[in-house]
Scaffold this motif. Sequence first.
Motif: not given
Length: 881
Positions: A262-275, A282-286, A585-593
């Motif tokens: 559960a901690t990792t799911r939260r920290n990586l924001e897999l299904t919901e954001t921390m804030t 999932v919201e990004t790639i669904d 993050v890459e979906a919203d800003v110009e990302f430096v890989p």
Amino acid sequence: MAPGIVGEFMALKEEAGADLLAMQLGDFYEFFGEDARLVGEELDLKVSQKGSGGETYDMAGVPVDDLGPYVTALVERGYRVAIADQHDDGDDVRRELTRVVTPGTLLSPDDDDARYLAAVAADDDGYGLAFCEVTTGRFRATAVSGADATARALTELYRFAPVELLPGPDVRGDDDLLAALRERLDARLTLHETDAFAPGRAEHTLRERFGDAVDAVDLERAGAVAAAGAVVDYVAETGVGAVASVTRLGTYAADEGVAVDATTRRNLELTETMTGGGRSLVETIDHTETSAGGRLLREWLTRPLRRHGELRRRQSAVAALADDAVVREGLRETLADAFDLERVASRAVSGSAGAEALLRARETLSLLPELRGSVEGSDRLSGSPVADLLAEPDGEAVAALREELSALSDDPPKTLHEGGLIERGYDEELDELVARHEAAVEWFDGLAEREKRRHGLTHVTVDRNRTDGYYVQVGKSETDAVPDDYEGIKTLKNAERYVFDELRERERELLRLEEERADREYEAFCRLRESVAEAADLLQSVGRALAEVDVACSLAAHAARHGWCRPELTDERVLDVEAGRHPVVEADVEFVPNDLYLDRERRFLLVTGPNMSGKSTYMRQAALITLLAQVGSFVPADAARVGLVDGVYTRVGALDELAEGRSTFMVEMQELSNILHSATEESLVVLDEVGRGTATYDGISIAWAATEYLHNEVGAFTLFATHYHELTTLADELPRVENVHVAAAEQDGDVTFLRTVEPGAADRSYGVHVAELAGVPGPVVDRARDVLDRLRSERAVEAKGAGGDEPVQTVFDLSSGEFRGGDGGNADADADADTDDDADGASVDPEVEAVLAELRAADLETTSPVELLSTVEEWQRRLEE
């Protein structure tokens, strides 16, 4: 009578053992007393007070036909709701409990998310677990064992995130495990009867439900049998009919999946954001088109796999769809019209599916040939896993079921007792009744014109209402001309209503035909629904195929749109990412890989750099790329080679849980403890600022010791971001640790975060600059710079050179245990530091001599870093005094 009704209500509620009871009284389901007040508050129902025999009681009710949505709303709030139906046998009116609806047995939820009912039972080797999703009929069981069986059981429960959990008898007696279940799971804990978990009874329950199919699955562990049997028993006991939808018993090995707690799911924001803001992964790639597809994508993301074969099959499906955009978008357009067949099947076998659900099932089945044709006509998709998925359901059986469902009206009524449900040709007796009913209706349709001609009237209408039935209405100006057999029944302002003998007789015949037709149509519909229930396996098979194609299309569309690559999956211990990016993050800003490389000889990266420079993003993207690869997805990078991991563990951020009596530091340490106990050599660990929640030296000590333990004992791939620059010396001491930093450029006092990850350690954190970026007032920032300069000066030990008054900065090297001169190791300065007299001839303080003596005697080869830091701290205290 009323107090008797209330007494009956209370007795039935006690018998049900439910939180709430809805008891049928005629055309309404009523709630009484506390139940009425609770339901009124939860669902905004009107609560009225009734009185009888000098006593008053609260009451709230809903119409019989409207109960479903209210029960759904209550159950989704976590309540168990019992239903008592009324049975009227002439003079005998009685009420009996018919079902108990719980969070885990709700068949018609308001959302499309999976709603698992779970059970956990202990045995001699560990724990058995079972998971049942009654809305789709999915049922799976597993067992975990070993010294870490408790942690593994919790991980499996986190992965499925059940809405209701049945703890077995031994689990109920484990206070620590129960506390962990309550703390980490958003599930109702229900104490089902102990006997249901007995292995003998549990096996009998499973054989009653699945027959000899039980022998075809691996259920050797007593705990798995107990958990699976208890789930089936509980679903059957609730009486909702959902147990009939559980048609397959499946088992799986817990180690087939990737541990994502559960901690990792939260920290990586897999299904919901921390804030609460932004977007989850999932919201990004669904980009799925169906509710079943969205549910499956969420399941894949929260339960990644370690099976090469299955992952490569998924990858191949995504790759084929990514290469043929025209066919892919055509498939998505077709899928947009698909209904959730798995849930239709479940409702059909429970007897709760309505006409609209069966109609949508027929329409969805008709999409299968179209989807197959599109795939077979594509050079890239023909022969791909996508074609295999669509070919799996039996085409002839699908066509036969679709043909049978053609008996359903294209525009069925909203209720099942109105008539108009079934097309002609399905039931001969029904066809005859429909013909006679339509003829009867036709007589009434032509009655007004016939009466006008027969009696020379001009203002005549025929209508029907609930109070008067059928009637003939004649305008006031012509009432004197109505025939003698007309019998007036109501006088209106401008008209008069009449009936006559033939009209009454025809109406009685029509009502009889309506009732017979409705009953016969309902019987025909039930036969049709039973045919669908018998084909539940087929519907579930088609539903799963469409859902998986939908997910593959979604992942392919996102990969094509954002330039993701197909990762190479390998058994090697390697994580090699070229130009990796954060998928959200890459979906919203110009990302430096940035690149990332880990292998057996380079397992641990210490990541340093300024605040807000991107350290956390860099580490999170490494974890997300790994997880996406083990979902079967493409990943945000130019190229990637991923060695499969058995778990991803994160300690990121500091969410205070003071309301639960735990400080930030306590949460941090508990999460670190879980990682150190759970991670293995095949895991990926992401740590961000471990130790910052306490005093500096305590924090450094903990971070230092954790680094050594992860390096020496665990051996997991680790990315560790820290502002403790003392830790960077570990790269010189531990062979598989390397330093990297997120670069920044400073010119004329201005700092630019470059976002690039480069070899080596950072020399500064630029905290004051970040404060300035955050909008801290100028005077505070200026003062902070002054204080920072002073602190830096005070940390240096000044010694005068032998030939003058120029101070020499001396620092203590933790790795070597020696003082180094700031001029690069000035030998004279070092010599002066060891003399008993300073330049002025003053004697050295005895306490300073003692500290120096202890320093000279310190054995750095045998002293641990933590002990050394503690000793240095003690020396500093003594010198300051």
